[in-house]
Design an enzyme around this catalytic site. Structure first.
Site, short mmCIF file in Angstrom:
data_model
loop_
_atom_site.label_atom_id
_atom_site.label_comp_id
_atom_site.label_asym_id
_atom_site.label_seq_id
_atom_site.Cartn_x
_atom_site.Cartn_y
_atom_site.Cartn_z
N CYS A 7 -11.99 13.40 4.88
CA CYS A 7 -13.07 12.43 5.06
C CYS A 7 -13.24 12.20 6.56
O CYS A 7 -12.28 11.96 7.28
CB CYS A 7 -12.75 11.12 4.35
SG CYS A 7 -12.63 11.31 2.55
N SER A 58 -13.59 4.98 -3.32
CA SER A 58 -13.88 5.10 -1.89
C SER A 58 -15.29 5.69 -1.75
O SER A 58 -15.48 6.90 -1.77
CB SER A 58 -12.83 6.03 -1.25
OG SER A 58 -12.91 6.02 0.14
N CYS A 89 -3.20 14.82 3.62
CA CYS A 89 -4.34 14.71 2.71
C CYS A 89 -5.20 15.96 2.83
O CYS A 89 -5.28 16.56 3.90
CB CYS A 89 -5.17 13.46 3.05
SG CYS A 89 -6.47 13.08 1.84
N CYS A 133 0.86 -1.19 0.00
CA CYS A 133 0.00 0.00 0.00
C CYS A 133 0.89 1.23 0.00
O CYS A 133 1.65 1.47 0.94
CB CYS A 133 -0.91 -0.03 1.23
SG CYS A 133 -2.07 1.35 1.32
#
Length: 408
Positions: free
Chosen positions: A144, A258, A140, A133
């Site tokens: 979210c 997502s 970011c 990953c």
């Protein structure tokens, strides 16, 4: 819960980290590599051969020292050492989970007037495969509401070099490059590789760093180098619609969305980018993704939040919005972190949700949480500069034991 393995038997030594203003050759396309060599005085009639040699050493042999390029003339090696670097990032920390998951905190040198930055990379071993990953940004910008990474401000995009270096370093640590005794033309058979798949699901939104991610993935899937199949590379996005079209046309890897909600009101809260690119636009981009088939499906990631998005009505609505899209739905039990306002859905609720979606004809595996004890699970990555204090870590461990038992 946490073990450190910076000097594991048989593993390469921790790289010596030195700040360098020299540009790296890692992450350059063949054309860019050729131009860089010509600029430093390599004769144009030799450039094609030299590019081929360097490419081989970087991406097939996996070397990180120009002196190891044994079929390159000494004067050229000296020239390369004088003007360029191919060093790996520093491993600031390496952690190994009880389940075998590994997490590296990697430190990259400063760029220009900036400061050194840190990102996390996770390796997940499974039966018959191993998935890496990879992060695409430091921090970011998407915020979210259920994601721990989203609580860290965006510092900057990673370069193609820094994205690829995560893969190269992981292959170093796992012994995934040919050893020195392998003949020069040798390449480690894919069946023997520890890393068989990569996912752009680490820190950041890959499609907000499209050009650098594209360069890195085209090199990772190059048949004359790292040679990963595009069907084994998955890019996950929260829904940057214009770049989804470009991803299909220009990169051609597998796509993951997502999703996490089946209506705009809830998705606006959980995944705020939905306010810019609402579900209708997102699903249109998914239906137009090139090459979709039952063998080449889009993965939709759906985190299970107790009392928020986990009802059978939500499952029914999910099936409706996916109509006509070859899809797999990954149901992700929410991974807790201190300060979050969400709880993970009860296991019985998750199973009922999965059964409904399965009955409608969509595969809906429940993702087994991996690396929770080292904060390496989905939505938990965060760089060292923003890491939890010790008291927060203890709070997380207590929460996990209370919710899942001491053997989780």
């Amino acid at each position: 819960m946490v073990s450190l393995d910076l000097a594991a038997p048989g593993a390469p030594a921790k790289p010596v980290f030195e700040l360098s203003e020299k540009p790296s050759l890692i992450g350059l396309s063949r054309e860019e590599l050729a131009a860089a060599l010509v600029e430093k005085g390599v004769a144009e009639r030799q450039v094609k051969m030299r590019v081929s040699q360097i490419w081989h050493w970087l991406y097939i042999r996996g070397i990180s020292d120009f002196d190891d390029m044994t079929n390159v003339a000494k004067d050229l090696r000296a020239l390369l050492k004088q003007h360029f670097t191919i060093q790996r990032p520093e491993i600031a920390e390496e952690q190994i989970s009880n389940d075998g998951t590994r997490k590296w905190l990697l430190r990259f040198p400063a760029r220009g007037a900036g400061r050194p930055v840190e990102v996390e990379t996770v390796y997940i071993p499974e039966e018959g495969r191993g998935t890496l990953c990879i992060s695409s940004q430091v921090g970011c910008t998407l915020t979210c509401s259920f994601c721990h990474t989203g609580t860290q401000r965006l510092v900057r995009n990673l370069t193609a070099e820094e994205i690829l270096s995560q893969l190269l370093l992981a292959r170093d640590r796992l012994g995934d490059f040919p050893d020195r005794e392998t003949p020069q033309g040798g390449i480690l058979p894919s069946s023997d590789r520890k890393i068989t798949n990569i996912v752009m699901m680490g820190m950041g939104e890959p499609l907000y760093n499209f050009e650098e991610v594209k360069k890195a993935l085209l090199i990772a899937t190059d048949g004359d180098g790292l040679s990963l199949s595009r069907r084994r590379v998955t890019l996950s996005t929260s829904g940057v619609v214009p770049e989804i079209y470009r991803t299909g046309e220009e990169i051609g890897v597998m796509l993951a969305i997502s999703l996490h909600a089946t209506n705009d009101a809830l998705r606006d809260e959980l995944v705020p980018i939905n306010k810019k690119y609402p579900l209708k636009q997102l699903m249109e981009a998914c239906r137009a993704y090139p090459g979709l088939s039952n063998a080449r499906r889009i993965t939709f990631e759906y985190v299970m939040l107790k009392g928020v998005n986990d009802s059978l009505t939500d499952a029914r609505d999910l099936v409706k919005i996916l109509k006509g899209v070859p899809a797999k739905i990954n149901l992700i039990p929410f991974n807790p972190w201190p300060g979050s306002k969400y709880e993970c859905s009860d296991w019985e609720t998750i199973e009922a949700f999965a059964d409904f979606v399965n009955a409608a004809g969509y595969a809906s595996p429940i993702r087994t949480p991996r690396g929770r004890d080292i904060f390496a699970a989905c939505g938990q990555l965060k760089s060292e500069s923003e890491r939890m204090r010790k008291t927060e870590r203890l709070a997380l461990q207590a929460m996990m034991i209370a919710n899942h038992g001491e053997d989780d």
